[in-house]
Design an enzyme around this catalytic site. Sequence first.
Site, PDB file in Angstrom:
ATOM      1  N   ARG A  82      -9.243   8.035  -1.214  1.00  0.00           N
ATOM      2  CA  ARG A  82     -10.270   8.464  -0.252  1.00  0.00           C
ATOM      3  C   ARG A  82     -11.123   9.566  -0.857  1.00  0.00           C
ATOM      4  NH1 ARG A  82      -9.167   6.734   5.301  1.00  0.00           N
ATOM      5  NH2 ARG A  82     -10.846   8.136   5.839  1.00  0.00           N
ATOM      6  N   GLU A 113     -11.348  -9.309   3.078  1.00  0.00           N
ATOM      7  CA  GLU A 113     -10.071  -8.936   3.699  1.00  0.00           C
ATOM      8  C   GLU A 113     -10.379  -8.723   5.180  1.00  0.00           C
ATOM      9  OE1 GLU A 113      -7.565  -5.919   1.876  1.00  0.00           O
ATOM     10  OE2 GLU A 113      -6.700  -5.429   3.840  1.00  0.00           O
ATOM     11  N   ASN A 170       0.852  -1.199   0.000  1.00  0.00           N
ATOM     12  CA  ASN A 170       0.000   0.000   0.000  1.00  0.00           C
ATOM     13  C   ASN A 170       0.886   1.247   0.000  1.00  0.00           C
ATOM     14  OD1 ASN A 170      -1.439   2.248   1.108  1.00  0.00           O
ATOM     15  ND2 ASN A 170      -3.111   0.856   1.567  1.00  0.00           N
ATOM     16  N   HIS A 194      -3.982  -4.426   7.740  1.00  0.00           N
ATOM     17  CA  HIS A 194      -4.112  -3.235   8.579  1.00  0.00           C
ATOM     18  C   HIS A 194      -3.217  -3.327   9.816  1.00  0.00           C
ATOM     19  CE1 HIS A 194      -5.608   0.485  10.217  1.00  0.00           C
ATOM     20  NE2 HIS A 194      -6.145   0.697   9.030  1.00  0.00           N
ATOM     21  N   ARG A 251      -7.010  12.742   0.558  1.00  0.00           N
ATOM     22  CA  ARG A 251      -5.956  13.225   1.468  1.00  0.00           C
ATOM     23  C   ARG A 251      -4.579  12.644   1.149  1.00  0.00           C
ATOM     24  NH1 ARG A 251      -7.490  10.194   7.086  1.00  0.00           N
ATOM     25  NH2 ARG A 251      -9.480  11.208   6.702  1.00  0.00           N
ATOM     26  N   HIS A 308       0.989   6.164   1.879  1.00  0.00           N
ATOM     27  CA  HIS A 308       1.736   7.088   2.748  1.00  0.00           C
ATOM     28  C   HIS A 308       2.932   7.737   2.067  1.00  0.00           C
ATOM     29  CE1 HIS A 308      -1.127   6.550   5.750  1.00  0.00           C
ATOM     30  NE2 HIS A 308      -0.981   5.246   5.715  1.00  0.00           N
ATOM     31  N   HIS A 329      -5.535   3.511  -1.698  1.00  0.00           N
ATOM     32  CA  HIS A 329      -6.871   3.891  -1.222  1.00  0.00           C
ATOM     33  C   HIS A 329      -7.135   5.306  -1.710  1.00  0.00           C
ATOM     34  CE1 HIS A 329      -9.681   4.251   2.574  1.00  0.00           C
ATOM     35  NE2 HIS A 329     -10.291   4.593   1.446  1.00  0.00           N
ATOM     36  N   THR A 347      -8.422   3.756   8.245  1.00  0.00           N
ATOM     37  CA  THR A 347      -9.683   3.007   8.205  1.00  0.00           C
ATOM     38  C   THR A 347      -9.927   2.302   9.534  1.00  0.00           C
ATOM     39  OG1 THR A 347      -9.116   2.615   5.896  1.00  0.00           O
ATOM     40  CG2 THR A 347     -11.024   1.433   6.761  1.00  0.00           C
ATOM     41  N   GLU A 380      -8.587   0.344  -3.177  1.00  0.00           N
ATOM     42  CA  GLU A 380      -9.435   0.415  -1.979  1.00  0.00           C
ATOM     43  C   GLU A 380     -10.305   1.663  -2.080  1.00  0.00           C
ATOM     44  OE1 GLU A 380      -6.106  -1.404   1.118  1.00  0.00           O
ATOM     45  OE2 GLU A 380      -6.704   0.697   1.255  1.00  0.00           O
TER      46      GLU A 380
HETATM   47  N1  PXP Z   1      -6.070  -2.999   3.988  1.00  0.00           N
HETATM   48  C1  PXP Z   1      -7.038  -2.043   3.979  1.00  0.00           C
HETATM   49  C2  PXP Z   1      -8.387  -2.415   3.507  1.00  0.00           C
HETATM   50  C3  PXP Z   1      -6.738  -0.716   4.385  1.00  0.00           C
HETATM   51  O1  PXP Z   1      -7.720   0.206   4.389  1.00  0.00           O
HETATM   52  C4  PXP Z   1      -5.423  -0.398   4.750  1.00  0.00           C
HETATM   53  C5  PXP Z   1      -5.087   1.011   5.106  1.00  0.00           C
HETATM   54  O2  PXP Z   1      -5.349   1.848   4.011  1.00  0.00           O
HETATM   55  C6  PXP Z   1      -4.459  -1.416   4.719  1.00  0.00           C
HETATM   56  C7  PXP Z   1      -4.819  -2.713   4.353  1.00  0.00           C
HETATM   57  C8  PXP Z   1      -3.038  -1.164   5.080  1.00  0.00           C
HETATM   58  O3  PXP Z   1      -2.968  -0.796   6.424  1.00  0.00           O
HETATM   59  P1  PXP Z   1      -1.588  -0.282   7.010  1.00  0.00           P
HETATM   60  O4  PXP Z   1      -1.253   0.975   6.262  1.00  0.00           O
HETATM   61  O5  PXP Z   1      -1.901  -0.036   8.451  1.00  0.00           O
HETATM   62  O6  PXP Z   1      -0.568  -1.361   6.783  1.00  0.00           O
END
Ligand code: PXP
Length: 261
Positions: free
Chosen positions: A55, A161, A17, A204, A59, A20, A53, A111, A80
């Site tokens: 959003r 998930e 992901n 997550h 953001r 960030h 993601h 999330t 996402e």
């Molecule tokens: N899976 C989903 C569905 C999420 O919303 C997120 C955060 O955007 C993640 C995985 C990844 O989470 P993390 O950034 O805490 O590893």
Amino acid sequence: MNPLVFGVASVPLLGVNIDHIATLRNARGGNHPDPLLAARAAVAGGADIITFHLREDRRHIRDADVQRIKADIGVALNFEAAMTDEMLSLIEQVRPQSVCLVPERRQEITTEGGLDVTGQLNRVQGACARLTAAGCQVSLFVEASQAQIEASARAGAPCVELHTGAYANACEAGDAALAQHELERLRQGMAAARALGLQVHAGHGLTLSSTGSIAAMPEIRELHIGHALVGHAVFVGMEQSVRDFKAVIMRASLARTAAAS
Ligand code: PXP
């Protein structure tokens, strides 16, 4: 198809992901660091999937990032999104390989909690049908609760998930008893999902130290990891960070396969 198959068990795929990287870019405006370059580096390090993601408040990832990533990145994309009409239309245009429907609250930092599938079954059913017709594999981001998992199957999603946040937070807090409790809840959720024929993903809050226990679960097909992987990349670089997470996943998977044989 996962190319790494050992005996009957396959190594879970890693979705990286990149949100960030965009968070960091947006903190100053401008173009740096570029999420597309991060996605390329993640793929070079062995990422199986690029996850982002988009959003509603944009953001971190923005519409233009999605277009550039789609045009450039060769591995599967996991988009996402919240279940809004705007997002569903965008997904139909982009046509990523996978979509993960998530709950979204404006004020949240990340999330929080899973999608309430039981409370809006018809709406989720409609979204799953629309996205499936667009050629996307749909997963629903849910808590490891029997009711939410059963509703996900009824909604027509082929995948769930499972939200690993509570487990990961317990690990970070050093609360071994709570971590064990949350791990057991996830184990039961994964077994329930598989019994219903659902493909199981998880994510997550996972870190280098909490990923192994989840990767060792036999039902897991995909892990989606962002914040801790990007944080680790600050010190070792994106490619190496992905390699380090992949090594944890591989070790956990091999240990489980060896123990089972
Ligand atoms: N899976 C989903 C569905 C999420 O919303 C997120 C955060 O955007 C993640 C995985 C990844 O989470 P993390 O950034 O805490 O590893």
